[in-house]
Scaffold this active site. Structure first.
Site, PDB file in Angstrom:
ATOM      1  N   SER A  77       0.861  -1.127  -0.044  1.00  0.00           N
ATOM      2  CA  SER A  77       0.042   0.003  -0.008  1.00  0.00           C
ATOM      3  C   SER A  77       0.971   1.288  -0.029  1.00  0.00           C
ATOM      4  O   SER A  77       1.487   1.424  -0.941  1.00  0.00           O
ATOM      5  CB  SER A  77      -1.142   0.102   1.404  1.00  0.00           C
ATOM      6  OG  SER A  77      -1.917   1.017   1.250  1.00  0.00           O
ATOM      7  N   ASP A 121      -2.660   6.032  -4.092  1.00  0.00           N
ATOM      8  CA  ASP A 121      -1.673   5.295  -3.684  1.00  0.00           C
ATOM      9  C   ASP A 121      -1.147   4.304  -4.484  1.00  0.00           C
ATOM     10  O   ASP A 121      -1.705   3.905  -5.638  1.00  0.00           O
ATOM     11  CB  ASP A 121      -1.856   4.919  -2.134  1.00  0.00           C
ATOM     12  CG  ASP A 121      -3.006   3.805  -2.096  1.00  0.00           C
ATOM     13  OD1 ASP A 121      -3.774   3.911  -3.123  1.00  0.00           O
ATOM     14  OD2 ASP A 121      -2.913   3.497  -0.791  1.00  0.00           O
ATOM     15  N   ASP A 165      -1.499   0.993  -4.495  1.00  0.00           N
ATOM     16  CA  ASP A 165      -2.400  -0.199  -4.731  1.00  0.00           C
ATOM     17  C   ASP A 165      -3.891   0.216  -5.028  1.00  0.00           C
ATOM     18  O   ASP A 165      -4.834  -0.430  -5.045  1.00  0.00           O
ATOM     19  CB  ASP A 165      -2.431  -1.200  -3.835  1.00  0.00           C
ATOM     20  CG  ASP A 165      -2.928  -0.934  -2.362  1.00  0.00           C
ATOM     21  OD1 ASP A 165      -2.970   0.628  -2.053  1.00  0.00           O
ATOM     22  OD2 ASP A 165      -3.640  -1.597  -1.563  1.00  0.00           O
ATOM     23  N   ASP A 175      -6.320   2.026  -3.589  1.00  0.00           N
ATOM     24  CA  ASP A 175      -7.506   1.885  -2.805  1.00  0.00           C
ATOM     25  C   ASP A 175      -7.634   3.211  -1.776  1.00  0.00           C
ATOM     26  O   ASP A 175      -8.685   3.318  -1.142  1.00  0.00           O
ATOM     27  CB  ASP A 175      -7.457   0.809  -1.649  1.00  0.00           C
ATOM     28  CG  ASP A 175      -6.159   0.797  -0.558  1.00  0.00           C
ATOM     29  OD1 ASP A 175      -5.502   1.858  -0.967  1.00  0.00           O
ATOM     30  OD2 ASP A 175      -6.064  -0.084   0.241  1.00  0.00           O
TER      31      ASP A 175
END
Length: 472
Positions: free
Chosen positions: A109, A251, A253, A255
């Site tokens: 993340s 970001d 990833d 999410d």
């Protein structure tokens, strides 16, 4: 667990090559696969082979770790559905689509470039909770399930991202034609993570003109990857240079989503959820919906979200920090929307997981419906300033030290309301302080919010002083 291998509620993360190696990844994937088989047997009453969706973000260690995950899963008889380089919410949706036994998202993340992680997803598309994660950790420690030697199959699913995009565009809350008529100009920064292609495609399908930076998917982050204001200077400059209506950063990833207004000013991640709440609840109000109006957020989420929810006639429910806690509460309470103040929007009409494409679509829907600029939406609401800081967390007697910090803070602020769901949160009418151990780093997080930066910093400084005194 070492100082940097972090075993959390729903996964494990560490520094690549130091604590997180292909061998460690295989061991944890094997443990998760064993849990999937166990869980499938409980749910179906038989020992049929389970399937696990595997996806990764753009980090350079991703391909090697994906291979290690596949090895671990197939060794315990799980079939692997490989969806490739995708956003984390795409993995969650693919688990539901395939009715799989679970999923593994290979991503750290917002952590710095030297980190990576495995995030474990259950058959419902939600990250594992405490008891489930504890069982996987027990298996990873070699206490059970270590002797199985079976061979699962591996198949590829190249359509997961397209299904995700179509699902977002089909959300009934969105007036797609209204958005397209506005022909928004959007500046986009994907930090060279997994988000460049999917976010550009979504924005273009919504009729936006996109000026992008860092859209490559090579994982070579050009800056600190967390989309917080101090990391968005290049995006702010792009907004000003291109004359964009709004700037969007995701970001690695995909999410979480952060916003830069049309003047090139980063407005803070909490406004992402506040705007999404307004987009959804405003649409419900206009439609006269009788759906129960509950908004769920965590204890560290800004008062701007709470103010927005109440203004739209909804009650606010707060949970411990961590996506799984918010997701479970959303489903338990049949909440209409929820999320976290880090830019994570969770809209259960699609799925109960943080989803930056959903957040972007809801933001544009709000701008198109209200006809206001981002800066005007911000200025119309009460203003608060959040100050976030970190303190070292020693490995010796860490829990005892934290309890001492909590006690000292309660003695220092006896007039504040107290919430101990996750560390300690002290709250007043227009400000709050949250002190808690991090789930992703070996540190203590100190977060405060108040009407002014000085007032918030005073709370954080007092917490830091008391933390240092308790550790000494």
């Amino acid at each position: 667990m070492t100082d940097t291998l972090m075993v959390g509620v729903s996964g494990v993360r560490g520094i690549v090559g130091k604590d997180l190696t292909p061998e460690v990844v295989t061991r944890w994937a094997r443990a998760f696969g064993t849990w999937v088989r166990e869980n499938g047997k409980r749910e179906t009453g038989n020992g049929n082979r389970g399937s696990v969706v595997v996806g990764r973000d753009a980090r350079e260690s991703g391909p090697a770790f994906a291979a290690a995950v596949t090895t671990g899963l197939t060794l315990v008889g799980c079939d692997v559905i490989d969806i490739g380089l995708v956003p984390t919410p795409t993995v969650q949706l693919a688990v539901e689509h395939h009715q799989a036994g679970g999923g593994i998202a290979i991503t750290a993340s917002h952590n710095p470039i030297e980190w990576n992680a495995l995030k474990f997803i259950g058959s419902d598309g939600i990250f594992l909770d405490g008891s489930e994660g504890a069982r996987v950790a027990t298996l990873a420690a070699g206490q059970a399930g270590s002797e199985e030697r079976e061979t699962g199959n591996v198949t590829a699913d190249p359509g997961a991202v397209e299904r995700h995009l179509e699902a977002v565009l089909n959300l009934s809350v969105l007036d797609i034609e209204q958005i397209r008529k506005r022909r928004f100009s959007v500046a986009l920064d994907a930090v060279r993570g997994a988000g460049g292609p999917v976010m550009r495609t979504l924005l273009e399908r919504l009729g936006c003109r996109v000026a992008g930076i860092n859209l490559e998917t090579d994982g070579r982050f050009p800056r600190a990857p967390e989309p917080i204001p101090e990391n968005l200077g290049e995006l702010a400059a792009l907004v000003r240079r291109s004359g964009a209506d709004v700037g969007i950063a995701v970001d690695p990833d995909v999410d979480r989503l952060a916003i830069v207004d049309e003047t090139g000013t980063p407005i803070g991640e909490d406004y992402t959820l506040a705007f999404a709440v307004r987009a959804v609840l405003g649409g419900m109000r206009d439609a006269g919906s009788g759906m129960r109006r509950v908004v769920v957020c965590n204890l560290s989420t800004s008062l701007v979200v709470e103010d927005t929810a109440r203004e739209c006639g909804a009650e606010i429910v707060r949970t411990p920090v961590g996506e799984v806690h918010v997701a479970r509460a959303i489903l338990r309470l049949a909440a209409v929307i929820g999320g976290e103040g880090n830019g994570g929007v969770m809209y259960p009409a699609l799925h109960a997981g943080r989803d930056a494409p959903v957040a972007a679509a809801l933001l544009l829907a709000l701008l198109a419906r209200d006809g206001k600029r981002v800066s005007e939406l911000v200025s119309a609401a009460p203003r608060y300033v959040i100050v976030k800081a970190k303190a070292e967390r020693g490995t010796r007697n860490a829990e005892r030290s934290l309890e001492g910090v909590y006690a000292a803070l309660r003695n220092r602020f006896p007039e504040a309301s107290v919430d101990t769901q996750d560390g300690l949160r002290l709250a007043w009418r227009d400000r709050w302080l949250h002190v808690r151990p991090s789930n992703t780093e070996p540190i203590i997080r100190l977060i405060a919010e108040a009407p002014t930066g000085a007032a918030a910093r005073d709370l954080v400084d007092e917490a830091r002083r008391l933390s240092a005194a308790s550790a000494s």
